[in-house]
Design a protein around this motif. Structure first.
Motif, PDB file in Angstrom:
ATOM      1  N   GLN A 351      36.594  32.012  48.255  1.00  0.00           N
ATOM      2  CA  GLN A 351      37.252  33.261  48.659  1.00  0.00           C
ATOM      3  C   GLN A 351      38.026  33.874  47.491  1.00  0.00           C
ATOM      4  N   LYS A 355      37.242  37.473  45.809  1.00  0.00           N
ATOM      5  CA  LYS A 355      38.304  38.478  45.810  1.00  0.00           C
ATOM      6  C   LYS A 355      38.588  38.965  44.396  1.00  0.00           C
ATOM      7  N   HIS A 359      37.924  42.823  42.831  1.00  0.00           N
ATOM      8  CA  HIS A 359      38.969  43.654  42.234  1.00  0.00           C
ATOM      9  C   HIS A 359      38.660  44.008  40.788  1.00  0.00           C
TER      10      HIS A 359
END
Length: 361
Positions: A351, A355, A359
């Motif tokens: 995760q 993530k 970004h």
């Protein structure tokens, strides 16, 4: 104040200082000439040295003040540049540390995937070994093993970098990231040490069983030889059924031996135990051990000793299986098993990686 403004001020001050110094040399000539203004007249001068010094010194002093100020200004500017360079260097180091931590998390993710697959494969092999051993405790079952180098690869990743990676990327996802960090290494140590321990226990059991089987085979050869002597003996035994029981034993044993040789595998000790037990039961039921001659008694004793050794193997196997099942349960089957903890941490890392990649796009 911007760098452009600083540069303009510095240039102006340098030119002003230069002009004042140059002007200080021509000032005595200018100020000692006849003035066009009566109010300003420096012709009544004293000693020439005092005149020149008195006229030049103020301009030189002013130029000195300007250059001193300029030196301080340049020092301030140099300090500012040095500070900016230090901050840039610090930012670059922090960025490099963040990237290194992120890359280490990616490497850790790959290694954890391999470890999960490794544990699953080893547990499946262990489960097959347990089932085969339970069905036939005397069979030489093989426990397939895989390399445990995946665990060492994780230990080779600097813990400081992994900790920093958890701090930067896992902490926003899970507040108990320090606990997960500790669980990761505890689970890795438990898995690697556990498999090594299980392999050592299994090897010790196999070596012990192999040693007992060698003794059993030697004693079976002796039983076969003694049995042939009994069958070829012309003496009249009190119990005529004894020879018949010996004959049945040897016939069934030779048949089992032939089948094992034809299949090119180890003798079926489970079947051999059935044959020997059947012989003992027949002798006790039909004759009774107390009514046997010494030769018969010794023969029965040899067969009984073989059965005892087979029972030793079975007892050792019965002690081995619970240990293997307990390890399997703690490693794989329980809700809070070792592999489930590793999977949970692996999911957190996945995760965090997704993530961060999202970004950065």
């Amino acid at each position: 104040m911007t760098k452009k403004n600083n540069s303009k001020i510095t240039t102006i001050l340098i030119y002003l200082s230069f002009i004042l110094v140059v002007f200080s040399f021509i000032a005595p000539v200018i100020f000692t000439r006849d003035s066009i203004f009566p109010e300003i007249d420096f012709t009544n001068k004293g000693e020439i040295g005092d005149t020149i010094g008195g006229i030049m010194n103020p301009f030189i002093a002013i130029a000195g003040v300007i250059t001193t100020f300029l030196a301080f200004l340049m020092q301030v500017r140099a300090n500012r540049i040095q500070r900016e360079q230090f901050l840039v260097s610090l930012q670059n180091e922090n960025r490099k540390e963040e990237m290194d931590s992120f890359y280490n998390l990616q490497i850790l993710k790959l290694d954890l995937d391999n470890i999960i697959n490794n544990i699953t494969s080893n547990i499946n092999s262990l489960d097959e070994f347990i089932q085969e051993t339970r069905q036939n405790p005397y069979a030489m079952c093989r426990l397939n093993r895989t390399s445990l180098k995946h665990y060492d690869r994780i230990r080779q990743i600097p813990r400081k970098m992994v900790f920093r990676g958890f701090q930067l990327y896992i902490s926003p996802i899970n507040k108990e990231w320090t606990k997960k960090f500790n669980q990761l290494y505890n689970a890795i140590d438990f898995a690697s040490d556990g498999f090594e321990n299980i392999y050592a226990i299994e090897k010790h059991h196999q070596d012990e069983c192999f040693s007992i089987k060698i003794q059993i085979k030697e004693e079976l050869i002796e039983v076969e030889r003694k049995g042939e002597i009994i069958l070829s003996s012309m003496d009249n035994f009190p119990n005529k059924d004894f020879k018949h029981n010996v004959s049945l034993l040897l016939t069934e044993y030779e048949e089992e031996l032939k089948n094992s040789n034809d299949e090119r595998k180890e003798g079926n000790f489970l079947r051999i135990k059935e044959i020997l037990t059947k012989f003992i039961w027949s002798v006790q039921y039909n004759t009774g051990v107390k009514n046997c001659y010494d030769t018969e008694y010794k023969y029965i004793e040899k067969v009984t000793n073989i059965i005892k050794k087979l029972n030793d193997i079975e007892q050792g196997t019965s002690q081995l299986i619970p240990n293997l099942e307990l390890f399997k349960n703690n490693m794989y089957d329980k809700t809070d098993s070792c592999v489930n903890k590793i999977k949970e941490i692996n999911n957190l890392i996945d995760q965090a990686i997704q993530k961060t990649n999202k970004h950065s796009l």
